[in-house]
Design an enzyme around this catalytic site. Structure first.
Site, PDB file in Angstrom:
ATOM      1  N   SER A   2       0.002  12.342   4.155  1.00 37.52           N
ATOM      2  CA  SER A   2       0.962  12.479   3.063  1.00 37.52           C
ATOM      3  C   SER A   2       2.146  13.362   3.383  1.00 37.52           C
ATOM      4  CB  SER A   2       0.249  13.007   1.811  1.00 37.52           C
ATOM      5  OG  SER A   2      -0.317  14.287   2.049  1.00 37.52           O
TER       6      SER A   2
ATOM      7  N   HIS B  40      -2.503   7.035   0.145  1.00 38.29           N
ATOM      8  CA  HIS B  40      -1.077   6.741   0.291  1.00 38.29           C
ATOM      9  C   HIS B  40      -0.836   5.405   1.002  1.00 38.29           C
ATOM     10  CE1 HIS B  40       0.792  10.453  -1.207  1.00 38.29           C
ATOM     11  NE2 HIS B  40      -0.312  11.051  -0.780  1.00 38.29           N
TER      12      HIS B  40
ATOM     13  N   LYS C 147      -1.677   6.851  -7.795  1.00 39.43           N
ATOM     14  CA  LYS C 147      -0.412   6.721  -7.067  1.00 39.43           C
ATOM     15  C   LYS C 147       0.148   5.313  -7.301  1.00 39.43           C
ATOM     16  CE  LYS C 147      -1.336  10.330  -3.620  1.00 39.43           C
ATOM     17  NZ  LYS C 147      -2.341  11.030  -4.422  1.00 39.43           N
TER      18      LYS C 147
END
Length: 399
Positions: free
Chosen positions: A187, A215, A246
């Protein structure tokens, strides 16, 4: 009169302020999106959100949450095995497994809890967990917890260093279970783990590979199925952990995707599962709708890649030096923590919200502002942000 704890922390808080590392919260008064309303700032462009696919405020995703509120109520009121499991959780877990290419999955109230559950539940005193040096804090703490609870061994290999990992696997040949854990996308760097090589190495040493793809899910691969799809090895990773907070709606929650036996064992023994309420049904429904939306609209993933490539190239053209990469995480290295926070403050004054990160989140001397691109950004959004970067960069004599 202050108590001993307050007397301990208050001088440290004051030192944070003096060092320029104190974090101030910014309050939003609108849905998360490419542009938001921020208290005291008005409309600002968000370049610091994990809302990669722009689904936080997608009408179909919001509507699914509203409908679930009417159907299932506000919360679960207890843990799943005590008061029952809502059908929406079963549907969500089937969708998560389908998305990342595993037989089953198990949802948790956060991806942190999902990571926490894996080594501490699945390993014992005769086992070892080996973690990439730059893994997320949740993995670092998960390994610490596993050592304390299970008395398993642990080791750290240099970031993406396959030779170092192989040496540590070879040294652990006597361990019953060898577990290797890596982020799929790191990240703070936006770097992608060398997944095919890791799979080959783990097979050679009969190790279990765990990938935290928080991610990568919704971001990498032609259809947004994550790091495994990006490398053409979907369905080959032993255990995938990921987040629903996310790209997949941005609300909350996480999951572990693995074989039926592993997920069943986690259901039976994982303390974060056994002693925490399940996801609120509204969140589960929104996350499910996000996965279904992604499956129906893979063009969002291609659009995200185009936006990220454009922004990275334009930063380079302005004279900045973003770390190279293929993801929508674009870090601009500045050096000292105070410089990163100063730049983020100046950018916010120009209407662009991008966060500065310094030690201990990143190594000393590697402080940065981290840009995160969303498919919800328009070219006009990105160009306005770039103009702000140019102005602030010249003001700080960075470019």
């Amino acid at each position: 009169m202050t108590n001993p704890l307050e007397r301990r922390v208050e001088p440290e808080l004051e030192q944070f302020i003096q060092d320029g590392t104190y974090k101030r919260l910014n309050f939003l008064d609108s849905p998360q999106g490419a542009r938001v309303r921020m208290e005291g700032r008005g409309e600002v462009i968000i370049l610091s959100s994990n809302n990669y696919l722009g689904l936080c405020n997608e009408p179909a995703v919001v509507r699914a949450g509203k409908e679930a509120l009417d159907r299932f109520g506000a919360g679960t009121a207890s843990v799943r095995f005590i008061c029952g499991t809502f059908t929406i959780h079963r549907e969500l877990e089937a969708a998560c497994a389908r998305l990342v290419g595993t037989p089953t999955s198990l949802s948790f109230v956060s991806a942190w809890n999902a990571n926490e559950a894996v080594p501490a539940t699945l390993l014992g005193e005769h086992d070892i967990v080996i973690s990439d040096q730059l893994n997320h804090a949740s993995i670092i703490d998960a390994v610490r917890l596993a050592k304390a609870i299970t008395k398993c061994q642990s080791a750290v290999y240099r970031h993406a260093d396959l030779a170092d990992l192989e040496a540590k696997l070879a040294a652990a040949r006597d361990r019953r279970v060898k577990m290797v854990i890596t982020d799929g996308v790191f990240s703070m760097e936006g770097a992608i783990a060398p997944l095919p090589d890791l799979l080959q190495l783990c097979r050679k040493h009969e190790a279990v590979l765990v990938v935290d793809d928080s991610h990568g899910t919704g971001v990498l691969g032609q259809n947004g199925r994550g790091t495994a799809e990006h490398f053409g090895v979907a369905g080959e990773v032993d255990i995938i952990t990921s987040t629903l907070g996310k790209a997949l709606g941005g609300a909350a929650g996480g999951f572990v995707a693995a074989s039926a036996a592993v997920c069943d064992y986690l259901t039976q023994r994982a303390r974060p599962q056994l002693f925490s309420n399940a996801l609120p049904p509204t969140v589960a429904a929104s996350a499910l709708a996000s996965i279904e939306y992604l499956e129906a609209h893979p063009e969002r993933v291609a659009n995200l890649r185009d936006h990220a490539q454009y922004f990275r190239e334009q930063l380079l053209g302005l004279g900045f030096k973003p770390l190279p990469g293929e993801t929508p995480i674009i870090p601009v290295i500045l050096g000292e923590t105070a410089a990163a926070i100063r730049m983020s403050d100046l950018l916010l004054a120009e209407g662009v919200f991008v966060t500065g990160f310094g030690y201990p989140v990143v190594p000393q001397g590697q402080a940065r502002v981290r840009c995160q691109i969303s498919t919800a950004h328009t070219r006009a959004d990105l160009d306005q942000a770039l103009a702000a970067f140019r102005k602030v960069g010249r003001q700080l004599r960075i470019i």
